[in-house]
Design an enzyme around this catalytic site. Structure first.
Site, PDB file in Angstrom:
ATOM      1  N   HIS A   1       3.257   5.370 -11.903  1.00 31.09           N
ATOM      2  CA  HIS A   1       2.341   6.160 -12.709  1.00 31.09           C
ATOM      3  C   HIS A   1       3.406   6.425 -13.902  1.00 31.09           C
ATOM      4  O   HIS A   1       4.574   6.614 -13.781  1.00 31.09           O
ATOM      5  CB  HIS A   1       2.253   7.463 -12.138  1.00 31.09           C
ATOM      6  CG  HIS A   1       1.539   7.436 -10.848  1.00 31.09           C
ATOM      7  ND1 HIS A   1       2.095   7.353  -9.544  1.00 31.09           N
ATOM      8  CD2 HIS A   1       0.084   7.848 -10.428  1.00 31.09           C
ATOM      9  CE1 HIS A   1       1.059   7.494  -8.872  1.00 31.09           C
ATOM     10  NE2 HIS A   1      -0.129   7.727  -9.324  1.00 31.09           N
TER      11      HIS A   1
ATOM     12  N   ASP B   1       5.740   9.463 -13.261  1.00 28.29           N
ATOM     13  CA  ASP B   1       6.810   9.196 -12.359  1.00 28.29           C
ATOM     14  C   ASP B   1       8.067   8.650 -13.166  1.00 28.29           C
ATOM     15  O   ASP B   1       9.015   8.968 -13.117  1.00 28.29           O
ATOM     16  CB  ASP B   1       6.563   8.008 -11.314  1.00 28.29           C
ATOM     17  CG  ASP B   1       5.196   8.239 -10.660  1.00 28.29           C
ATOM     18  OD1 ASP B   1       4.746   9.116 -10.540  1.00 28.29           O
ATOM     19  OD2 ASP B   1       4.973   6.954 -10.475  1.00 28.29           O
TER      20      ASP B   1
HETATM   21  C1  XLS Z   1      -2.716   8.746  -3.497  1.00 25.82           C
HETATM   22  C2  XLS Z   1      -2.984   7.321  -4.109  1.00 25.82           C
HETATM   23  C3  XLS Z   1      -2.006   7.132  -5.175  1.00 25.82           C
HETATM   24  C4  XLS Z   1      -2.252   5.915  -5.825  1.00 25.82           C
HETATM   25  C5  XLS Z   1      -2.002   5.713  -7.354  1.00 25.82           C
HETATM   26  O1  XLS Z   1      -3.332   9.140  -2.599  1.00 25.82           O
HETATM   27  O2  XLS Z   1      -2.483   6.340  -3.115  1.00 25.82           O
HETATM   28  O3  XLS Z   1      -0.634   7.080  -4.931  1.00 25.82           O
HETATM   29  O4  XLS Z   1      -2.019   4.777  -5.206  1.00 25.82           O
HETATM   30  O5  XLS Z   1      -2.437   6.748  -8.153  1.00 25.82           O
END
Ligand code: XLS
Ligand code: NI
Ligand code: NI
Length: 437
Positions: free
Chosen positions: A101, A104
């Site tokens: 993301h 992150d």
């Molecule tokens: C959350 C989601 C997230 C997505 C990406 O539950 O899995 O991590 O994979 O935003």
């Protein structure tokens, strides 16, 4: 740079007899299955968020993770250093891909302009590290849920300025994904849903979500980004109901708003089970619609009702997953992305290696078992025979649309009573699967 994992060298394949916990027992990247190497089939990816930003905090307690390379600050310098550590980890593990993301990898600033500047400064290091290690970006995404501005959602917020902020964030995250050669870009709903319908104009919110996706489709063309767009279904958490609730709901949404040609689905195991489905069900739903794109590989806990995001080690799960993936032609742009986190109690850096090695070995086994089941052919033959009445006679006529309701009635009036006298043979088939496990 000083090594963050000085006592760990590259994780090697040592075979099923090995007792070395820092070696692969089943994932031999060069091994060929159905004409492709395991590396090409599985396209493993490490997630930045859990693996390098997870603190181990939970609603009852603070973080527990020992990450000696991280100074705990929100500085760009720390983020750049962390990126180098991330690539040391991914390279030693031997995973060909990673995912992030925007928030992150780089700290959020006081303004969007400052956040974008931070993002660029870290993306520069990510690019250098990708070049140095050969690790590639499977997909990027924007975090449209952590900041309090997204309290009512992002594109589905009641506040148009919040939509605008989210759209600008998506624009930037797409640009960086493109710059880093990303093979895809994911939209996960985050807070795109509601807590109560009493305050919600559901139709309007869904139209706004579609609007953002259309804007992204247009911008993708404009900047020449060729990566695949994915939607990642999840039914709830953090909201009570999310609009991308399961594969079928996503497909319906994409069709309703003329978006289906531009998207595939990124199916996550723990989201499937939260929706009351199996992973296999979600994969078959996506695959049948030609929209199986990628997977977020993890697993929930049978006794806990939320998205625990555990590493997958269950061979039945990986076998059924790979049976569906192979059935629909395997991954092209997608891969096996470990959207999984080590437990709060597994706080040492070395646990990150154990977790990923276990997941990769479990998927390698699942792939090989699935390929063996396909080669054996009995399962596929059983299913084919089960539908044999559709291959000729009245069945073929109905399927091809050549029989009218009147003709069908005449046919069955002549035939009389019908007995579907073939057993479903579930137990026989479950035993058959066990022959291979
Ligand atoms: C959350 C989601 C997230 C997505 C990406 O539950 O899995 O991590 O994979 O935003
Ligand atoms: Ni996910
Ligand atoms: Ni998840």
């Amino acid at each position: 740079m000083k090594s963050a994992f000085p006592n760990i060298s590259s994780i090697a394949y040592e075979g099923p007899q090995s007792k070395n916990p820092l070696a692969f027992k089943h994932y031999n990247p060069e091994e060929i299955v159905e004409g492709k190497t395991l590396r090409e089939h599985l396209r493993f990816a490490v997630v930045y968020w859990h693996t390098f930003r997870g603190t181990g905090s939970d609603p009852f307690g603070a973080g527990t993770m020992q990450r000696p390379w991280d100074d705990g600050s929100n500085s760009v310098k720390n983020a750049q250093k962390r990126a180098q550590v991330a690539f040391e980890f991914i390279q030693k593990l031997g995973a060909p891909y990673y995912c992030w993301h925007d928030r992150d990898v780089a700290p959020e600033g006081k303004t969007l302009a400052e956040s974008n500047k931070n993002f660029d400064a870290v993306a520069k290091v990510l690019k250098e590290e990708q070049k140095r290690t050969g690790v590639k970006l499977l997909w990027g995404t924007a975090n449209l849920f952590s900041n309090p501005r997204f309290v009512h959602g992002a594109s589905t917020s009641c506040n148009a300025d919040v939509f605008a902020f989210a759209a600008a964030q998506v624009k930037k995250a797409m640009e960086v994904t493109h710059e880093l050669g990303g093979e895809g870009y994911t939209f996960w709903g985050g807070r795109e849903g509601y807590m109560t319908l009493l305050n919600t104009d559901m139709k309007r919110e869904q139209e706004h979500l579609a609007k953002l996706l259309h804007l992204a489709v247009g911008y993708k063309k404009q900047i020449g980004f060729k990566g695949q767009f994915y939607i990642e279904p999840k039914p709830k958490e953090p909201t009570k109901h999310q609009y991308d609730s399961d594969a079928a709901a996503c497909l319906n949404f994409l069709r309703e708003y003329d978006l289906l040609p531009h998207f595939k689905l990124n199916i996550e195991t723990n989201h499937a089970t939260l929706a009351g489905h199996t992973m296999q069900h979600e994969l078959e739903t996506a695959g049948a619609a030609g929209a199986l794109g990628s997977i977020d590989a993890n697993t929930g806990d049978e006794l806990l009702g939320w998205d625990t995001d555990q590493f997958p080690t269950n061979i039945y799960l990986t076998t059924y997953t790979m049976l569906s993936v192979l059935k629909y032609g395997g991954f092209t742009t997608g891969g096996v992305n470990f959207d999984a986190k080590v437990r709060r109690e597994s706080f040492e850096p070395i646990d990150l290696f154990y977790a990923h090695i276990g997941g990769m070995d479990a998927f390698a086994r699942g792939l090989k078992i699935a390929a063996a089941i396909r080669k054996d052919g009995r399962l596929a033959e059983f299913v084919k025979q089960r539908y044999a009445s559709w291959d000729s006679g009245i069945g073929a006529k109905i399927e091809s649309g050549k029989a009218s309701l009147k003709e069908i009635e005449a046919y069955i009036l002549k035939k009389g009573e019908v007995t579907p006298n073939t057993s479903g043979r579930q137990e026989f088939l479950e035993n058959l699967i066990n022959e291979f496990i």
